[in-house]
Design a protein around this motif. Structure first.
Motif, PDB file in Angstrom:
ATOM      1  N   VAL A  32       5.471  -3.189  -2.898  1.00  0.00           N
ATOM      2  CA  VAL A  32       5.571  -3.827  -4.450  1.00  0.00           C
ATOM      3  C   VAL A  32       5.500  -2.974  -5.605  1.00  0.00           C
ATOM      4  CG1 VAL A  32       4.599  -5.463  -4.286  1.00  0.00           C
ATOM      5  CG2 VAL A  32       6.240  -5.648  -6.337  1.00  0.00           C
ATOM      6  N   ARG A  33       3.572  -2.866  -5.167  1.00  0.00           N
ATOM      7  CA  ARG A  33       3.429  -1.696  -5.484  1.00  0.00           C
ATOM      8  C   ARG A  33       3.417  -0.447  -6.702  1.00  0.00           C
ATOM      9  NH1 ARG A  33      -2.228  -0.247  -2.877  1.00  0.00           N
ATOM     10  NH2 ARG A  33      -0.631   1.212  -1.807  1.00  0.00           N
ATOM     11  N   VAL A  81       1.469  -5.467 -11.281  1.00  0.00           N
ATOM     12  CA  VAL A  81       2.101  -5.828  -9.645  1.00  0.00           C
ATOM     13  C   VAL A  81       0.414  -5.122  -9.121  1.00  0.00           C
ATOM     14  CG1 VAL A  81       2.441  -6.630  -7.575  1.00  0.00           C
ATOM     15  CG2 VAL A  81       4.249  -6.968  -9.251  1.00  0.00           C
ATOM     16  N   THR A  82       0.096  -4.791  -8.905  1.00  0.00           N
ATOM     17  CA  THR A  82      -0.759  -4.042  -7.999  1.00  0.00           C
ATOM     18  C   THR A  82      -1.472  -3.916  -6.658  1.00  0.00           C
ATOM     19  OG1 THR A  82      -2.889  -5.293  -8.655  1.00  0.00           O
ATOM     20  CG2 THR A  82      -2.466  -3.801 -10.109  1.00  0.00           C
ATOM     21  N   GLU A  83      -1.045  -5.240  -5.751  1.00  0.00           N
ATOM     22  CA  GLU A  83      -1.514  -4.978  -4.398  1.00  0.00           C
ATOM     23  C   GLU A  83      -0.176  -6.108  -3.872  1.00  0.00           C
ATOM     24  OE1 GLU A  83      -2.969  -5.266  -0.857  1.00  0.00           O
ATOM     25  OE2 GLU A  83      -4.008  -5.128  -2.384  1.00  0.00           O
ATOM     26  N   SER A  84       0.368  -4.662  -2.735  1.00  0.00           N
ATOM     27  CA  SER A  84       1.818  -5.288  -2.358  1.00  0.00           C
ATOM     28  C   SER A  84       1.304  -5.898  -0.338  1.00  0.00           C
ATOM     29  CB  SER A  84       2.273  -4.160  -1.752  1.00  0.00           C
ATOM     30  OG  SER A  84       2.570  -3.125  -2.098  1.00  0.00           O
ATOM     31  N   TYR A  85      -0.234  -6.473  -0.442  1.00  0.00           N
ATOM     32  CA  TYR A  85      -0.084  -7.490   0.763  1.00  0.00           C
ATOM     33  C   TYR A  85      -0.277  -8.419   0.124  1.00  0.00           C
ATOM     34  CZ  TYR A  85      -2.329  -9.153   5.303  1.00  0.00           C
ATOM     35  OH  TYR A  85      -2.393 -10.355   6.023  1.00  0.00           O
ATOM     36  N   ILE A  86       0.330  -9.272   0.579  1.00  0.00           N
ATOM     37  CA  ILE A  86       0.347 -11.162  -0.710  1.00  0.00           C
ATOM     38  C   ILE A  86      -1.030 -11.728   0.144  1.00  0.00           C
ATOM     39  CG2 ILE A  86       1.376 -12.556  -0.754  1.00  0.00           C
ATOM     40  CD1 ILE A  86       4.338 -12.030  -0.108  1.00  0.00           C
ATOM     41  N   PRO A  87      -1.334 -12.286   1.007  1.00  0.00           N
ATOM     42  CA  PRO A  87      -2.772 -12.985   1.004  1.00  0.00           C
ATOM     43  C   PRO A  87      -3.748 -11.835   0.215  1.00  0.00           C
ATOM     44  CG  PRO A  87      -1.471 -12.368   3.406  1.00  0.00           C
ATOM     45  CD  PRO A  87      -0.859 -11.389   2.092  1.00  0.00           C
ATOM     46  N   LYS A 102      -8.024 -12.989  -4.457  1.00  0.00           N
ATOM     47  CA  LYS A 102      -8.135 -12.526  -5.812  1.00  0.00           C
ATOM     48  C   LYS A 102      -8.436 -13.643  -7.103  1.00  0.00           C
ATOM     49  CE  LYS A 102      -7.077  -8.098  -5.980  1.00  0.00           C
ATOM     50  NZ  LYS A 102      -5.703  -6.105  -6.175  1.00  0.00           N
ATOM     51  N   GLN A 103      -7.511 -14.226  -7.023  1.00  0.00           N
ATOM     52  CA  GLN A 103      -6.953 -15.400  -7.348  1.00  0.00           C
ATOM     53  C   GLN A 103      -7.711 -17.009  -6.681  1.00  0.00           C
ATOM     54  OE1 GLN A 103      -3.475 -15.979  -8.922  1.00  0.00           O
ATOM     55  NE2 GLN A 103      -4.140 -13.828 -10.356  1.00  0.00           N
ATOM     56  N   CYS A 104      -8.065 -17.322  -5.594  1.00  0.00           N
ATOM     57  CA  CYS A 104      -8.366 -18.345  -4.551  1.00  0.00           C
ATOM     58  C   CYS A 104      -9.239 -17.628  -3.679  1.00  0.00           C
ATOM     59  CB  CYS A 104      -6.831 -19.081  -4.910  1.00  0.00           C
ATOM     60  SG  CYS A 104      -6.448 -18.592  -3.291  1.00  0.00           S
ATOM     61  N   SER A 105      -9.517 -18.952  -3.153  1.00  0.00           N
ATOM     62  CA  SER A 105     -10.958 -19.045  -1.962  1.00  0.00           C
ATOM     63  C   SER A 105     -10.049 -19.786  -0.923  1.00  0.00           C
ATOM     64  CB  SER A 105     -12.200 -19.480  -2.205  1.00  0.00           C
ATOM     65  OG  SER A 105     -11.777 -20.827  -2.805  1.00  0.00           O
TER      66      SER A 105
END
Length: 406
Positions: free
Chosen positions: A131-132, A144-150, A155-158
């Protein structure tokens, strides 16, 4: 009791997911404004448009969590609708669903097999390209700057994120004792069917996330009977495009090459809040009455104003242009528009909804995957409207609609 509560981050996504349940026979409503009493709505499937696509992650988290906390335990399943190309605040919003609910596990199937958007090894693909590196990675407003979903979500959650292979998801439903988001691989429609069958073996889980692909399969587990077919109807079409996606750009160009008139709105026309659209709207209605159809787009205006802008300035520009485009559509209706109307892009669609002060919508059917037909009443007149996200549809979509081929 509401069987499925869908929380969507943009208006077109709310419609293209809700319509899957409407077509299956569920009493389905899409709302753009509501209060806490929404949990008492008589709909079987209720879709709330919570327009967080362009919010910062913290604001998106707070808005989604507030809805989840109101609904938790009062609806059958909370379904967080996500973009099939992973745009928006996915990490923050799925975390809000988990943390706002008493359930520990959220099952996330992001694939849309019907449009060749799938997940393999936690990596998301569009037409076989990560997707990137797809057109969604080059979006000027929300790349969308990252293709690996996890990794994209972290980048937004822990919150704990676990990637699940398709064969494992088909064999049994995984569980975690603490809050976790379980991201499912899904490479085909058969995978989707098998994964949902396993998930729903003991009933629909309380927390799900995904796009219209998941919604379509899930609808068969609600005990519904009625199916609605898309009507075949030819005739003039007026298209207002607020998307800068290259897929939509190709559709507009193809339509122009095949008999549509095309109007490029300028930055001055869209950003001058003092200018009234009345005379222009009347002229556009006259143009729409001749030929196959009319395309009105904001592409040139946006591209011409994007250079050397900060993120805040880009967001303000996006909001102002969408708002003005929504006002233009309303003014065309006031000027006597009598053609079918197609609105491309969730921001423009929501701006039109706000301009006519309408907050409830009832999806009828899809004319093609991701292309939704619904009706709306304004000033005593019913308008037939087709909506779609900028990234959906074949190049010849508009021509096929005019010819009654879809």
């Amino acid at each position: 009791m509401i069987k499925i509560l869908i929380i969507a981050d943009d208006f077109t996504g709310a419609l293209d997911t809700g319509v899957k349940f409407a077509e299956a026979g569920a009493k389905t409503k899409v709302m753009t404004k509501w209060d806490e009493s929404f949990v008492n709505d008589p709909s079987e499937v209720l879709v709330l448009c919570v327009p967080t696509r362009h919010d910062n992650p913290l604001d998106a988290y707070r808005r989604v969590r507030k809805v989840v906390e109101i609904a938790d335990g009062k609806v059958g399943c909370i379904f967080k609708k996500t973009d099939s190309a992973l745009r928006g605040n996915i990490g923050a919003e799925l975390t809000a669903v988990v943390e706002g609910s008493k359930a520990n596990n959220l099952y996330f199937i992001p694939a849309l097999p019907s449009m060749n958007r799938f997940t393999q090894g936690g990596v998301h693909y569009i037409d076989g390209v990560v997707v990137r590196d797809s057109v969604f990675g080059r979006d000027p407003f929300e790349p969308v700057t990252e293709s690996y979903i996890p990794e994209l979500m972290r980048k937004q959650c822990s919150t704990r994120i676990k990637s699940i292979w398709a064969e494992d998801a088909i064999r049994e439903t995984p569980h975690c004792d603490k809050n976790a988001i379980l991201v499912y691989d899904c490479e085909s429609a058969a995978d989707m069917e098998a994964e949902v069958a396993t998930l729903c073996r003991d009933g629909v889980p309380p927390l799900l996330a995904g796009c219209s692909g998941l919604a379509q399969v899930l609808s068969s587990y609600l005990g519904l009977e009625k199916n609605i077919e898309a009507p075949k109807k030819a005739g003039t079409l007026v298209v207002v495009c607020g998307s800068v996606n290259p897929i939509s750009s190709k559709q507009m160009k193809y339509a122009e090459e095949n008999g549509f008139s095309r109007i490029h709105l300028t930055g001055a026309q869209l950003l001058d809040d003092e200018t009234k659209f009345g005379p222009m709207a009347q002229g556009l209605v006259m143009i729409s009455e001749a030929g196959n159809g009319l395309v009105i787009d904001t592409l040139n205006a946006k591209k011409g104003l994007l250079e050397d802008m900060s993120d805040e300035e880009r967001e303000e520009l996006r909001s102002r242009i969408s708002g003005r485009a929504g006002m233009l559509i309303r003014d065309m209706c006031d000027a006597g528009l009598d053609s079918r109307l197609m609105i491309v892009g969730g921001d423009t669609l929501l701006a039109f909804a706000n301009a006519i002060n309408c907050n409830e919508y009832y999806p009828i059917c899809e004319v093609e995957p991701g292309v939704v037909l619904f009706t709306v009443s304004y000033n005593g007149k019913d308008y037939e409207i087709i909506s779609k996200s900028g990234g959906f549809g074949d190049e010849d979509l508009l021509v096929k609609i005019v010819n009654g081929d879809v």
